[in-house]
Design a protein around this motif. Structure first.
Motif, short mmCIF file in Angstrom:
data_model
loop_
_atom_site.label_atom_id
_atom_site.label_comp_id
_atom_site.label_asym_id
_atom_site.label_seq_id
_atom_site.Cartn_x
_atom_site.Cartn_y
_atom_site.Cartn_z
N MET A 1 -7.40 44.38 59.72
CA MET A 1 -6.29 44.09 60.62
C MET A 1 -4.95 44.12 59.89
O MET A 1 -3.96 44.64 60.40
CB MET A 1 -6.51 42.71 61.26
CG MET A 1 -5.46 42.31 62.28
SD MET A 1 -5.21 43.52 63.60
CE MET A 1 -6.75 43.32 64.48
N LEU B 1 -3.88 47.48 59.63
CA LEU B 1 -3.34 47.95 60.92
C LEU B 1 -1.88 47.53 61.06
O LEU B 1 -1.02 48.31 61.49
CB LEU B 1 -4.18 47.37 62.07
CG LEU B 1 -3.67 47.70 63.47
CD1 LEU B 1 -3.72 49.21 63.74
CD2 LEU B 1 -4.48 46.95 64.53
N ILE B 2 -1.62 46.25 60.67
CA ILE B 2 -0.24 45.75 60.75
C ILE B 2 0.68 46.57 59.85
O ILE B 2 1.74 47.01 60.26
CB ILE B 2 -0.20 44.25 60.35
CG1 ILE B 2 -0.95 43.43 61.38
CG2 ILE B 2 1.25 43.77 60.23
CD1 ILE B 2 -1.19 42.00 60.94
N THR C 1 1.25 49.97 61.27
CA THR C 1 2.14 49.90 62.43
C THR C 1 3.59 49.74 62.00
O THR C 1 4.50 50.37 62.53
CB THR C 1 1.73 48.72 63.35
OG1 THR C 1 0.34 48.84 63.63
CG2 THR C 1 2.52 48.75 64.64
N LEU C 2 3.79 48.86 60.98
CA LEU C 2 5.16 48.63 60.50
C LEU C 2 5.75 49.89 59.91
O LEU C 2 6.89 50.24 60.19
CB LEU C 2 5.16 47.51 59.45
CG LEU C 2 5.14 46.09 60.02
CD1 LEU C 2 4.89 45.09 58.90
CD2 LEU C 2 6.42 45.77 60.75
N SER D 1 6.52 52.28 62.65
CA SER D 1 7.71 51.84 63.38
C SER D 1 8.97 52.18 62.59
O SER D 1 9.95 52.67 63.14
CB SER D 1 7.66 50.33 63.62
OG SER D 1 6.52 50.00 64.35
N LEU D 2 8.89 51.91 61.28
CA LEU D 2 10.05 52.18 60.43
C LEU D 2 10.40 53.67 60.45
O LEU D 2 11.56 54.04 60.53
CB LEU D 2 9.76 51.73 58.99
CG LEU D 2 9.93 50.25 58.72
CD1 LEU D 2 9.32 49.91 57.36
CD2 LEU D 2 11.39 49.86 58.76
N PHE E 1 9.93 55.85 62.73
CA PHE E 1 10.51 56.30 64.00
C PHE E 1 11.90 55.70 64.24
O PHE E 1 12.77 56.33 64.79
CB PHE E 1 9.60 55.92 65.18
CG PHE E 1 8.41 56.83 65.28
CD1 PHE E 1 8.60 58.19 65.57
CD2 PHE E 1 7.13 56.36 65.10
CE1 PHE E 1 7.50 59.03 65.67
CE2 PHE E 1 6.04 57.20 65.20
CZ PHE E 1 6.22 58.54 65.48
N ALA E 2 12.03 54.44 63.83
CA ALA E 2 13.23 53.72 64.27
C ALA E 2 14.29 53.60 63.19
O ALA E 2 15.38 53.17 63.46
CB ALA E 2 12.82 52.31 64.72
#
Lengths: 490, 261
Positions: B1, B4-5, B8-9, B12-13, B15-16
């Protein structure tokens, strides 16, 4: 509620995604509020695509015609420290001028330039020589473009030199060139002066330029078509009363200094001049204009000039002592312009030095001689002598004005121009000329409003302020008000 | 998990992230600015007609017409520009010449050439720097701040580099510029111009792109005043032409002889 480990993980993932997405949303397409500031009138659709247009051929002629009208009310002092020999005070004067400037290409390498100003002066108590119609043929010359950037000009040409604003020591052809002092603003007088009959050759290159000017002396015969000053003559006696020669080199050798070196032969008297400018940051320009030339002092030269013109008898001893010794004397105008960043206002601060001008001692002599002459006026037996002295004293002041040189050795000049001041299309100008020796000053506030692209109306005041025994405080006029308009036909 | 976090981070980084990219991605900030300069400025000496119209609250206040002649200096890559005033009548045939940071103003009425500072405006609300041809990549140091989708002045969405430009010397008109350049075409879309004190001086939108001298170039710039937003200037560019511009045109002594030939 108790959050489990996997629940916390999902919460953090969700929170991370939300937080990371905030900058994207803030800068997204829908967030540009600046677009709303564009008025609807400017939000028209794309203009139709224009095809390539070949460059338009230059017009074979360029012409500019405008009408200038100025009505002036004058205000005089009730008593003067040094009276005028003859008083002709006009309560008001009116000037109407039609100004024409045309440049015509006669052949591909030959062009003709003509600039003329037709003035009509009117007002009570004006001298006959100042009233009525006066035509100033300012320029008429042919230009032959020999090859590339090599030119020969022949005719009457207004040659302007110098980087300073209020006083130009290297503007050698300015003396006597202004026929009517319609303003104390040097920039206005430059528009309204006679050119000099000359031949000018000039070569311009990437590294600079070289200019040579030869201006001949015309025969000194009064009231001939080339000397007549009564209205229609060329007035060449003003601009070509002696032989002169100028050599000028502009060099791009020193970065951001634009040095210009001049040598001027004024009928045998040598002058060397230098012009420099430099930018400081994005809103300051410093400049210096210097000349050293052979001449007597102003008192001596003015009195000799008056004798030559016959305005004072040649046998009279000088009213005040001057130095007739012809030696090298310095003139300098140095200063800077400062542009305010938040408003469109630029102010020039300029120090002016004229070594040949009046020192404090000579000013004392001027007033003492005037006081003595005043005492002679009361007695019929000595009145003529008194008037003769006064004639000399005022001839010195008139000479400085016609030569466009500072009368005093030291002066400060300030000129501030504010475009679109307070309201759109209103321009304000303020001019200060301060005599450092006695603290007297000349002040001109000027307002101009552009009613349309062709029509400008204006209102100006002139104030000559100071103690009775000072430079500006001793002038007969303490002020005036001037209202006018300028209309451009082309 | 935890992996996974972490994944994901990172995702996210990627893309954003809107922070500085420096030399990463399709080009450096300098390259992007230079490419957008090439969109605004033809690659050979040229002339164009510029019409400036000032509006207050949407109502026309003032209009000026200029002919601008520009030539790139080989050594420095900076443009030298000669501006001839056509309208209004009172200013007709006046000239402004800019070489580097040296500006001269010539008035045929007084036959006087006066040196002026870059800040001294002759054109109403528009600064001299808005009218003369400028290669931003020569005068500014840039940083890519990210990629943003913004709406242009014609209400189209444009995917842009946002570039932050800081003046490389203190003699340019603007201290800092935020600049949006379309990612695909390098067309400038929008600019925000700031003073040294970080005061917004103006916002500009580049629009009406048309084929001019071999490239699609903006033929309109809308300039919104940063202090009084009711004050808007529209600059329209037309009559683009390659011109043979001799070096002598950029000499002070040539100004009285300039006829626009």
């Amino acid at each position: 509620m108790v959050m489990t480990s996997s629940g916390r993980s999902r919460y953090f993932i969700l929170l991370a995604l939300v937080l990371m997405s905030i900058p994207c949303a803030a800068s997204g397409a829908g967030a540009d509020t600046d677009l709303e500031l564009i008025p609807e009138e400017l939000q028209s659709g794309p203009a139709p695509e224009a095809g390539a247009q070949p460059p338009a051929a230059p017009s074979p002629y360029r012409i500019k015609v405008f009408l200038d009208e100025a009505l002036q009310g004058n205000f005089y002092r009730s008593s003067l420290a040094v009276p005028l020999p003859v008083s002709n005070f006009s309560g008001f004067t009116n000037r109407t001028s039609l100004d024409v400037r045309a440049e015509v290409t006669l052949f591909p390498t030959l062009s003709l330039t003509v600039a003329d100003r037709l003035n009509y002066f009117a007002g009570p108590n004006m001298l006959e020589s100042q009233e009525g119609i006066l035509n100033d043929l300012k320029e008429t010359y042919l230009t032959w473009n020999m090859a590339g950037s090599y030119f020969i000009d022949l005719g009457r040409i207004n040659v302007k030199n110098g980087v300073a604003i209020g006083f130009n020591p290297t503007d050698y052809f300015k003396k006597d060139a202004v026929t009517a002092i319609i303003s104390q603003d040097a920039t206005v007088l430059r528009e309204n002066r006679l050119g000099t009959l000359m031949m000018r050759t000039q070569g311009i290159w990437q590294m600079g330029s070289l200019t040579l000017v030869v201006a001949p002396e015309v025969p000194h015969e009064h009231d001939r078509w080339w000397t007549d000053e009564s209205g229609g003559g060329l007035q060449l006696n003003r601009t070509n009363d002696r032989f002169r020669m100028l050599a000028k080199a502009d060099v791009n050798a020193i970065q951001d200094m634009n040095p210009e070196v001049l040598y001027f032969d004024d009928d045998g008297r040598s002058n060397v001049g230098l012009n420099l400018t430099r930018g400081l940051g994005d809103n300051v320009v410093v400049y210096a204009e210097w000349n050293v030339g052979q001449s007597p002092d102003m008192v001596s030269e003015a009195l000799q000039n008056a004798r030559n013109e016959g305005t004072i008898p040649s046998g009279l001893p000088p009213a005040i002592p001057g130095s007739s010794e012809i030696r090298f004397r310095n003139q300098l105008a140095a200063g800077f312009s400062y542009t305010e960043k938040n408003i469109n206002r630029t102010t020039y601060f300029e120090y002016q030095y004229n070594e040949a001008g009046l020192s404090q001692n000579e000013w004392n002599n001027w007033f003492a001689a005037g006081e003595a002459a005043r005492g002679l006026l009361g007695n019929p037996a000595t009145s003529a002598v008194g008037k003769g002295i006064l004639g000399q004293l005022w001839a010195i002041r008139e000479f400085a004005q016609e030569a466009q040189e500072p009368l005093s050795q030291h002066a400060i000049f300030i000129r501030s121009f504010w475009q679109d001041a307070l309201v759109k299309k209103l321009d304000l100008t303020g001019i200060f000329q301060i005599n450092i020796l006695d603290g007297s000053l000349y002040l001109q506030p000027l307002a101009e409003y552009h009613l349309s692209n062709a029509l400008t109306v204006s209102l100006a005041f002139d104030f000559y302020l100071g103690a009775k025994g000072s430079d500006f405080g001793s002038l007969p006029q303490w002020g005036d008000i001037r209202a006018g308009f300028r209309y451009y036909f082309y | 998990m935890n992996r996974l976090i972490l994944f994901t981070l990172i995702a996210s980084l990627s893309f954003a992230w809107t922070g500085p990219l420096h030399a990463q991605g399709p080009g450096t900030a300098e390259e992007i600015i230079a490419a957008s300069d090439a969109v605004r400025n033809p690659d050979k000496p040229f002339s164009l007609k510029t019409v400036l119209v000032e509006y207050r609250s949407g109502k026309e206040q003032d209009r000026m017409v200029l002919i601008v002649y520009s030539k790139e200096e080989k050594d420095s890559g900076r443009y030298r520009t000669l501006v001839r005033f056509i309208e209004p009548s009172r200013d007709e045939n006046k000239l402004m010449m800019k070489t580097g940071n040296i500006l001269w103003f010539y008035d045929p009425a007084s036959k006087a050439s006066v040196r002026i500072s870059p800040q001294q405006r002759l054109l109403g609300q528009a600064s001299n720097g808005d009218v003369v041809t400028v290669n931003f990549h020569k005068d500014y140091k840039g940083t890519i701040e990210g990629i943003e989708t913004i709406t242009d002045a014609e209400k189209n969405s444009r995917n842009c580099y946002k570039v932050n430009m800081i003046a490389a010397s203190d003699s340019v008109t603007y201290h800092r510029i935020e600049y949006w350049v379309e990612k695909e075409t390098y067309q400038p879309v929008k600019g925000k111009f700031y003073s040294e004190s970080e005061r917004l001086l103006k916002t500009a939108y580049y629009r009406n792109y048309q084929e001019q001298l071999g490239k699609r170039r903006p033929t309109d710039t809308i300039i919104i005043d940063g202090v009084d937003s009711k004050l808007v200037t529209k600059m329209s560019f037309s009559d683009y032409n390659y011109r043979d511009i001799p070096e002598e045109w950029f000499q002070k002594e040539y100004l009285p002889r300039f006829k626009g030939n």
